[in-house]
Structure formats: structure tokens, C-alpha cells
Write a protein that holds these residues in place. Structure first.
Motif, PDB file in Angstrom:
ATOM      1  N   UNK A  55       0.804  -1.221   0.000  1.00  0.00           N
ATOM      2  CA  UNK A  55       0.000   0.000   0.000  1.00  0.00           C
ATOM      3  C   UNK A  55       0.839   1.274   0.000  1.00  0.00           C
ATOM      4  N   UNK A  56       2.169   1.153  -0.023  1.00  0.00           N
ATOM      5  CA  UNK A  56       3.017   2.345  -0.063  1.00  0.00           C
ATOM      6  C   UNK A  56       2.789   3.120  -1.358  1.00  0.00           C
ATOM      7  N   UNK A  57       2.856   4.417  -1.211  1.00  0.00           N
ATOM      8  CA  UNK A  57       2.737   5.310  -2.363  1.00  0.00           C
ATOM      9  C   UNK A  57       4.140   5.681  -2.824  1.00  0.00           C
ATOM     10  N   UNK A  58       4.271   6.276  -3.998  1.00  0.00           N
ATOM     11  CA  UNK A  58       5.594   6.740  -4.420  1.00  0.00           C
ATOM     12  C   UNK A  58       6.222   7.704  -3.405  1.00  0.00           C
ATOM     13  N   UNK A  59       5.382   8.495  -2.750  1.00  0.00           N
ATOM     14  CA  UNK A  59       5.898   9.444  -1.762  1.00  0.00           C
ATOM     15  C   UNK A  59       6.463   8.731  -0.534  1.00  0.00           C
ATOM     16  N   UNK A  60       5.751   7.713  -0.034  1.00  0.00           N
ATOM     17  CA  UNK A  60       6.257   7.003   1.143  1.00  0.00           C
ATOM     18  C   UNK A  60       7.501   6.190   0.793  1.00  0.00           C
ATOM     19  N   UNK A  61       7.548   5.647  -0.421  1.00  0.00           N
ATOM     20  CA  UNK A  61       8.742   4.923  -0.850  1.00  0.00           C
ATOM     21  C   UNK A  61       9.944   5.860  -0.951  1.00  0.00           C
ATOM     22  N   UNK A  62       9.730   7.053  -1.500  1.00  0.00           N
ATOM     23  CA  UNK A  62      10.813   8.029  -1.620  1.00  0.00           C
ATOM     24  C   UNK A  62      11.274   8.494  -0.241  1.00  0.00           C
ATOM     25  N   UNK A  63      10.327   8.719   0.656  1.00  0.00           N
ATOM     26  CA  UNK A  63      10.674   9.130   2.009  1.00  0.00           C
ATOM     27  C   UNK A  63      11.483   8.044   2.706  1.00  0.00           C
ATOM     28  N   UNK A  64      11.076   6.811   2.558  1.00  0.00           N
ATOM     29  CA  UNK A  64      11.811   5.698   3.150  1.00  0.00           C
ATOM     30  C   UNK A  64      13.209   5.579   2.581  1.00  0.00           C
ATOM     31  N   UNK A  65      13.344   5.761   1.278  1.00  0.00           N
ATOM     32  CA  UNK A  65      14.661   5.691   0.640  1.00  0.00           C
ATOM     33  C   UNK A  65      15.573   6.807   1.145  1.00  0.00           C
ATOM     34  N   UNK A  66      15.022   8.006   1.323  1.00  0.00           N
ATOM     35  CA  UNK A  66      15.827   9.114   1.857  1.00  0.00           C
ATOM     36  C   UNK A  66      16.270   8.818   3.278  1.00  0.00           C
ATOM     37  N   UNK A  67      15.380   8.240   4.077  1.00  0.00           N
ATOM     38  CA  UNK A  67      15.741   7.901   5.446  1.00  0.00           C
ATOM     39  C   UNK A  67      16.860   6.871   5.470  1.00  0.00           C
ATOM     40  N   UNK A  68      16.747   5.832   4.648  1.00  0.00           N
ATOM     41  CA  UNK A  68      17.772   4.786   4.613  1.00  0.00           C
ATOM     42  C   UNK A  68      19.105   5.380   4.160  1.00  0.00           C
ATOM     43  N   UNK A  69      19.092   6.272   3.189  1.00  0.00           N
ATOM     44  CA  UNK A  69      20.317   6.927   2.730  1.00  0.00           C
ATOM     45  C   UNK A  69      20.960   7.723   3.859  1.00  0.00           C
ATOM     46  N   UNK A  70      20.144   8.481   4.591  1.00  0.00           N
ATOM     47  CA  UNK A  70      20.669   9.243   5.728  1.00  0.00           C
ATOM     48  C   UNK A  70      21.198   8.319   6.812  1.00  0.00           C
ATOM     49  N   UNK A  71      20.450   7.263   7.109  1.00  0.00           N
ATOM     50  CA  UNK A  71      20.885   6.290   8.108  1.00  0.00           C
ATOM     51  C   UNK A  71      22.244   5.704   7.729  1.00  0.00           C
ATOM     52  N   UNK A  72      22.392   5.294   6.472  1.00  0.00           N
ATOM     53  CA  UNK A  72      23.648   4.712   6.029  1.00  0.00           C
ATOM     54  C   UNK A  72      24.789   5.716   6.113  1.00  0.00           C
ATOM     55  N   UNK A  73      24.527   6.969   5.813  1.00  0.00           N
ATOM     56  CA  UNK A  73      25.571   7.987   5.887  1.00  0.00           C
ATOM     57  C   UNK A  73      26.028   8.206   7.328  1.00  0.00           C
ATOM     58  N   UNK A  74      25.112   8.074   8.264  1.00  0.00           N
ATOM     59  CA  UNK A  74      25.430   8.318   9.679  1.00  0.00           C
ATOM     60  C   UNK A  74      25.991   7.066  10.345  1.00  0.00           C
ATOM     61  N   UNK A  75      25.423   5.919  10.046  1.00  0.00           N
ATOM     62  CA  UNK A  75      25.679   4.726  10.869  1.00  0.00           C
ATOM     63  C   UNK A  75      26.524   3.644  10.198  1.00  0.00           C
ATOM     64  N   UNK A  76      26.887   3.774   8.985  1.00  0.00           N
ATOM     65  CA  UNK A  76      27.673   2.707   8.340  1.00  0.00           C
ATOM     66  C   UNK A  76      29.117   3.096   8.187  1.00  0.00           C
TER      67      UNK A  76
END
Length: 76
Positions: A55-76
Motif C-alpha cells: 500500500x506504499x505510495x511513491x511518496x512514502x517509498x521516496x521518504x523511506x529511501x531518503x531515510x535509509x540513505x541518511x541512516x547509512x551515511x550516519x551509521x555505516x
């Protein structure tokens, strides 16, 4: 406006605020990965990593992808 789901704006906003703050210290993420502060930040962000559904929309998918990118930049 419907309330944000698990991949909503709250965690993303936190990541967007914390990323420049952490990176502005002059330390690469690898250099700070062992500190108590960075472990705490990553533990808290990890709790908010997005989950996905059909049920994810393109907006929620994009938001999730941005969060994962930020998470990886901070925590990996």
C-alpha cells in the motif's frame, strides 16, 4: 492530512537534522562510529527504519529511501 506511517516524516526529519550536525564536526562517519553518542544515535534511528508494504505510495517509498540513505551515511 493523514498521520505519517512508519516511514513518515518524523524519523526523516530527525535524520536530516542530525546528519549535518554530525558531519559538521569534521569527522567522517567511520571516525565517530565507535563513540557512545554515535551508537546511541544509530540505535534510535535503527528503530525507525522504514518497513514497506503493497500500500506504499511513491511518496512514502521516496521518504523511506531518503531515510535509509541518511541512516547509512550516519551509521555505516
Amino acid at each position: 492530512m493523514p498521520p505519517p506511517n512508519k516511514s513518515g516524516r518524523g524519523p526523516m526529519l530527525l535524520a536530516l537534522i542530525l546528519t549535518p550536525l554530525i558531519l559538521s564536526t569534521g569527522c567522517a562517519p567511520e571516525a565517530i562510529s565507535g563513540t557512545d553518542t554515535s551508537r546511541t544515535i544509530c540505535r534510535e534511528l535503527r528503530r525507525d527504519l522504514p518497513t514497506y508494504s503493497r500500500s506504499d505510495t511513491p511518496e512514502t517509498l521516496a521518504s523511506g529511501a531518503r531515510f535509509v540513505t541518511s541512516f547509512n551515511a550516519i551509521c555505516q
